[in-house]
Design a protein around this motif. Sequence first.
Motif, short mmCIF file in Angstrom:
data_model
loop_
_atom_site.label_atom_id
_atom_site.label_comp_id
_atom_site.label_asym_id
_atom_site.label_seq_id
_atom_site.Cartn_x
_atom_site.Cartn_y
_atom_site.Cartn_z
N LEU A 68 0.82 -1.21 0.00
CA LEU A 68 0.00 0.00 0.00
C LEU A 68 0.85 1.27 0.00
CD1 LEU A 68 -2.77 1.36 0.04
CD2 LEU A 68 -2.71 1.19 2.54
N PRO A 69 1.82 1.41 0.92
CA PRO A 69 2.64 2.63 0.86
C PRO A 69 3.45 2.75 -0.44
CG PRO A 69 3.04 1.46 2.91
CD PRO A 69 2.14 0.61 2.08
N LEU A 70 3.93 1.62 -0.96
CA LEU A 70 4.69 1.68 -2.20
C LEU A 70 3.82 2.17 -3.35
CD1 LEU A 70 7.30 1.15 -3.78
CD2 LEU A 70 6.47 -1.17 -4.18
N LEU A 71 2.60 1.66 -3.46
CA LEU A 71 1.71 2.10 -4.52
C LEU A 71 1.32 3.57 -4.36
CD1 LEU A 71 -0.63 -0.93 -5.20
CD2 LEU A 71 1.09 0.04 -6.69
N LEU A 72 1.08 3.98 -3.12
CA LEU A 72 0.74 5.39 -2.91
C LEU A 72 1.92 6.29 -3.25
CD1 LEU A 72 -1.31 5.17 0.41
CD2 LEU A 72 -2.17 5.58 -1.90
N LEU A 73 3.12 5.87 -2.87
CA LEU A 73 4.31 6.65 -3.21
C LEU A 73 4.54 6.70 -4.71
CD1 LEU A 73 6.75 8.16 -2.04
CD2 LEU A 73 7.96 5.99 -1.99
N ALA A 74 4.21 5.61 -5.39
CA ALA A 74 4.37 5.56 -6.85
C ALA A 74 3.34 6.42 -7.55
CB ALA A 74 4.27 4.11 -7.33
N ARG A 75 2.14 6.52 -7.00
CA ARG A 75 1.04 7.16 -7.71
C ARG A 75 0.79 8.62 -7.30
NH1 ARG A 75 -2.92 3.48 -7.63
NH2 ARG A 75 -2.69 3.06 -9.82
N VAL A 76 0.80 8.91 -6.02
CA VAL A 76 0.31 10.20 -5.55
C VAL A 76 1.10 11.41 -6.06
CG1 VAL A 76 -0.12 11.60 -3.47
CG2 VAL A 76 -0.91 9.24 -3.58
N PRO A 77 2.43 11.45 -5.93
CA PRO A 77 3.12 12.67 -6.38
C PRO A 77 2.90 12.98 -7.87
CG PRO A 77 4.59 11.32 -5.06
CD PRO A 77 3.36 10.50 -5.32
N ALA A 78 3.03 11.99 -8.72
CA ALA A 78 2.84 12.22 -10.15
C ALA A 78 1.38 12.56 -10.47
CB ALA A 78 3.31 11.01 -10.95
N SER A 79 0.46 11.95 -9.76
CA SER A 79 -0.96 12.24 -10.00
C SER A 79 -1.31 13.66 -9.57
CB SER A 79 -1.84 11.24 -9.26
OG SER A 79 -1.68 9.95 -9.81
N LEU A 80 -0.73 14.12 -8.47
CA LEU A 80 -0.97 15.50 -8.05
C LEU A 80 -0.40 16.49 -9.07
CD1 LEU A 80 -0.28 15.26 -4.21
CD2 LEU A 80 -2.49 15.59 -5.35
N LEU A 81 0.77 16.19 -9.59
CA LEU A 81 1.36 17.04 -10.63
C LEU A 81 0.48 17.03 -11.88
CD1 LEU A 81 3.59 18.88 -11.67
CD2 LEU A 81 4.91 16.82 -12.24
N HIS A 82 0.00 15.85 -12.26
CA HIS A 82 -0.90 15.71 -13.41
C HIS A 82 -2.16 16.57 -13.22
CE1 HIS A 82 -3.32 13.91 -16.55
NE2 HIS A 82 -4.07 13.24 -15.69
N GLN A 83 -2.74 16.49 -12.04
CA GLN A 83 -3.94 17.28 -11.74
C GLN A 83 -3.64 18.78 -11.82
OE1 GLN A 83 -5.59 16.48 -7.88
NE2 GLN A 83 -7.23 17.94 -8.11
N HIS A 84 -2.51 19.19 -11.25
CA HIS A 84 -2.13 20.61 -11.28
C HIS A 84 -1.93 21.09 -12.72
CE1 HIS A 84 -0.34 24.41 -10.18
NE2 HIS A 84 0.72 24.11 -10.93
N LEU A 85 -1.26 20.30 -13.52
CA LEU A 85 -1.03 20.68 -14.91
C LEU A 85 -2.34 20.80 -15.69
CD1 LEU A 85 2.14 18.55 -15.61
CD2 LEU A 85 2.02 21.05 -15.61
#
Length: 143
Positions: A68-85
């Motif tokens: 769970l933490p590995l998947l969240l670490l893999a997904r959350v930062p890039a997804s937040l950047l994607h949303q911001h862009l």
Amino acid sequence: MVVFAALFYARSLITEEHVDTFRAAVGLGQQLLEPLLIAWVVAAATDGRISGPIASARRLGLLYFLALPLLLLARVPASLLHQHLNQTAVGSMGTELWLTLAIDAVVVGLIVSIVPSAMVRVAGWMDKRSMQKRPAEPRPLTA
């Protein structure tokens, strides 16, 4: 597909004032369930040894708390950047719009490569753990 349908048809399922809360809860639930399906997803793409979601969850076991933490670490930062862009692109024009979309295309490429890589890593942990649990095979006697 059920989770996607619940998110997509939320406005038809519940009152308008609770749609955002419902979608947030379903989305969080999806993130919490995803690690349980890793073995099944990876097996479908590789060797097919896991027959379904229940077998996948059983095989993961306590590795869930690492997955769970590995998947969240893999997904959350890039997804937040994607949303911001995406939010930045709305209302932009010309060079700013195309530059934002070009950067976002790279970010999406990272998302679709990093997340499956994390899933394969967890599947590798499961294989390694299952190999350690198996008793060693007896060696043939030689004369």
